[in-house]
Design a protein around this motif. Structure first.
Motif, PDB file in Angstrom:
ATOM      1  N   PHE A   1       8.271   7.473  -2.456  1.00  7.60           N
ATOM      2  CA  PHE A   1       9.551   8.082  -2.817  1.00  7.60           C
ATOM      3  C   PHE A   1       9.802   9.255  -1.871  1.00  7.60           C
ATOM      4  N   LEU A   2      10.854   9.142  -1.059  1.00  2.00           N
ATOM      5  CA  LEU A   2      11.131  10.145  -0.030  1.00  2.00           C
ATOM      6  C   LEU A   2      12.300  11.057  -0.388  1.00  2.00           C
ATOM      7  N   GLY A   3      13.039  10.720  -1.437  1.00  3.21           N
ATOM      8  CA  GLY A   3      14.250  11.496  -1.701  1.00  3.21           C
ATOM      9  C   GLY A   3      15.175  11.423  -0.502  1.00  3.21           C
ATOM     10  N   ASP A   4      15.752  12.578  -0.133  1.00  4.52           N
ATOM     11  CA  ASP A   4      16.593  12.672   1.074  1.00  4.52           C
ATOM     12  C   ASP A   4      15.806  13.212   2.262  1.00  4.52           C
ATOM     13  N   GLY A   5      14.514  13.428   2.062  1.00  3.07           N
ATOM     14  CA  GLY A   5      13.742  14.186   3.036  1.00  3.07           C
ATOM     15  C   GLY A   5      13.751  13.648   4.450  1.00  3.07           C
ATOM     16  N   ALA A   6      13.902  12.326   4.588  1.00  4.79           N
ATOM     17  CA  ALA A   6      13.881  11.739   5.936  1.00  4.79           C
ATOM     18  C   ALA A   6      15.258  11.708   6.582  1.00  4.79           C
ATOM     19  N   PHE A   7      16.269  12.197   5.870  1.00  4.16           N
ATOM     20  CA  PHE A   7      17.629  12.130   6.392  1.00  4.16           C
ATOM     21  C   PHE A   7      17.901  13.265   7.371  1.00  4.16           C
ATOM     22  N   CYS A   8      19.019  13.134   8.060  1.00  2.41           N
ATOM     23  CA  CYS A   8      19.431  14.145   9.030  1.00  2.41           C
ATOM     24  C   CYS A   8      20.114  15.316   8.322  1.00  2.41           C
ATOM     25  N   THR A   9      20.648  16.233   9.096  1.00  2.00           N
ATOM     26  CA  THR A   9      21.438  17.331   8.570  1.00  2.00           C
ATOM     27  C   THR A   9      22.777  17.352   9.300  1.00  2.00           C
TER      28      THR A   9
ATOM     29  N   LYS B   1       9.184  -0.388   4.853  1.00  5.55           N
ATOM     30  CA  LYS B   1       8.761   0.698   5.745  1.00  5.55           C
ATOM     31  C   LYS B   1       8.916   0.314   7.208  1.00  5.55           C
ATOM     32  N   ARG B   2       8.538  -0.904   7.561  1.00  2.07           N
ATOM     33  CA  ARG B   2       8.582  -1.328   8.961  1.00  2.07           C
ATOM     34  C   ARG B   2      10.006  -1.259   9.518  1.00  2.07           C
ATOM     35  N   ALA B   3      10.988  -1.684   8.726  1.00  3.44           N
ATOM     36  CA  ALA B   3      12.379  -1.668   9.181  1.00  3.44           C
ATOM     37  C   ALA B   3      12.897  -0.242   9.327  1.00  3.44           C
ATOM     38  N   VAL B   4      12.550   0.620   8.381  1.00  2.77           N
ATOM     39  CA  VAL B   4      12.989   2.013   8.458  1.00  2.77           C
ATOM     40  C   VAL B   4      12.366   2.714   9.647  1.00  2.77           C
ATOM     41  N   MET B   5      11.085   2.474   9.878  1.00  7.65           N
ATOM     42  CA  MET B   5      10.410   3.147  10.988  1.00  7.65           C
ATOM     43  C   MET B   5      10.950   2.688  12.336  1.00  7.65           C
ATOM     44  N   ALA B   6      11.405   1.458  12.439  1.00  6.36           N
ATOM     45  CA  ALA B   6      12.012   0.997  13.693  1.00  6.36           C
ATOM     46  C   ALA B   6      13.236   1.854  14.016  1.00  6.36           C
ATOM     47  N   ILE B   7      14.003   2.224  12.986  1.00  3.44           N
ATOM     48  CA  ILE B   7      15.174   3.077  13.191  1.00  3.44           C
ATOM     49  C   ILE B   7      14.755   4.471  13.634  1.00  3.44           C
ATOM     50  N   TYR B   8      13.762   5.037  12.958  1.00  4.18           N
ATOM     51  CA  TYR B   8      13.353   6.394  13.302  1.00  4.18           C
ATOM     52  C   TYR B   8      12.710   6.477  14.684  1.00  4.18           C
ATOM     53  N   HIS B   9      11.990   5.447  15.081  1.00  7.38           N
ATOM     54  CA  HIS B   9      11.424   5.452  16.435  1.00  7.38           C
ATOM     55  C   HIS B   9      12.532   5.359  17.481  1.00  7.38           C
TER      56      HIS B   9
END
Length: 214
Positions: free
Chosen positions: A136-144, A184-192
């Motif tokens: 559970f990440l909440g909004d923590g991984a989002f931008c500002t 997780k794999r799909a989300v991390m592809a975006i962040y990388h």
């Protein structure tokens, strides 16, 4: 009437596993998704949200309750004075807004539930809860937002990406997203991909623009 309200709330809760579920976020009132993780000795609740539905869902939980607040934004903490709980865990920065709670500054293990601080561009002092295959990440991984642009601080993102990579889970639970549970794999592809944009930043610019994702 109270009994009817509780039945209605139970019907709104989405079950992920026998022990893990969540109450979806709402726009009116603007409230985050709320996670529930049932263990042998208690129920962990991730964020408390805003509005009557969230209050009823949390107060309907029987037995010992431990709450983790992801960060200090109102849509995650406003219900705190209205809900019952036995223990509360917050970051040092979030405690400035809640006025209470046990401060966690390092990763902590609680019999199968992990609570960890996460580097975040979105809000200072974010916590993550990991249970089973779900984080559970909440909004923590989002931008500002800065000057009406969606941005990540490149230095913080450089800490966040390896942190997320290191989490022992299969799925990320992302508050306010249309798909709350994402692989997780799909989300991390975006962040990388986003972090790779640092190579094109001009000298002295520490902000990565991600307006194209919105």
């Amino acid at each position: 009437m109270i009994g009817d309200d509780i039945v209605d709330i139970s019907q709104k809760i989405v079950k992920l596993t026998d022990n893990i579920s969540y109450l979806p976020a709402t726009m009116e009132p603007f409230s985050c998704d709320i996670g529930f993780v049932k263990t042998n000795d208690c129920t962990w609740i991730f964020d408390v949200g805003v509005g009557d539905d969230a209050v009823q869902a949390i107060n309907a939980v029987e037995g010992k309750k431990k709450i983790v607040i992801s960060h200090f934004h109102p849509d995650h903490i406003k219900n705190l004075p209205l809900v019952t709980y036995d223990e509360l865990y917050v970051s040092r920065n979030t405690r400035k807004y809640t006025g209470c709670g046990t401060v966690l500054e390092t990763a902590a293990d609680f019999n199968g539930v992990r609570v960890l601080p996460m580097p975040s561009s979105h809000a200072k002092g974010c916590l993550v809860l990991v249970a089973g295959e779900y984080a559970f990440l909440g909004d923590g991984a989002f931008c500002t937002m800065k000057e009406d642009k969606h941005v990540y601080n490149v230095q913080i993102l450089g800490q966040m990406v390896p942190f997320l990579d290191s989490l022992d889970c299969k799925y990320f639970c992302l508050s306010h997203e249309q798909l709350f549970v994402q692989h997780k794999r799909a989300v991390m592809a975006i962040y990388h991909e986003i972090y790779s944009r640092r190579e094109k930043l001009e000298p002295g610019n520490f902000l990565i623009n991600v307006d194209d994702y919105f």
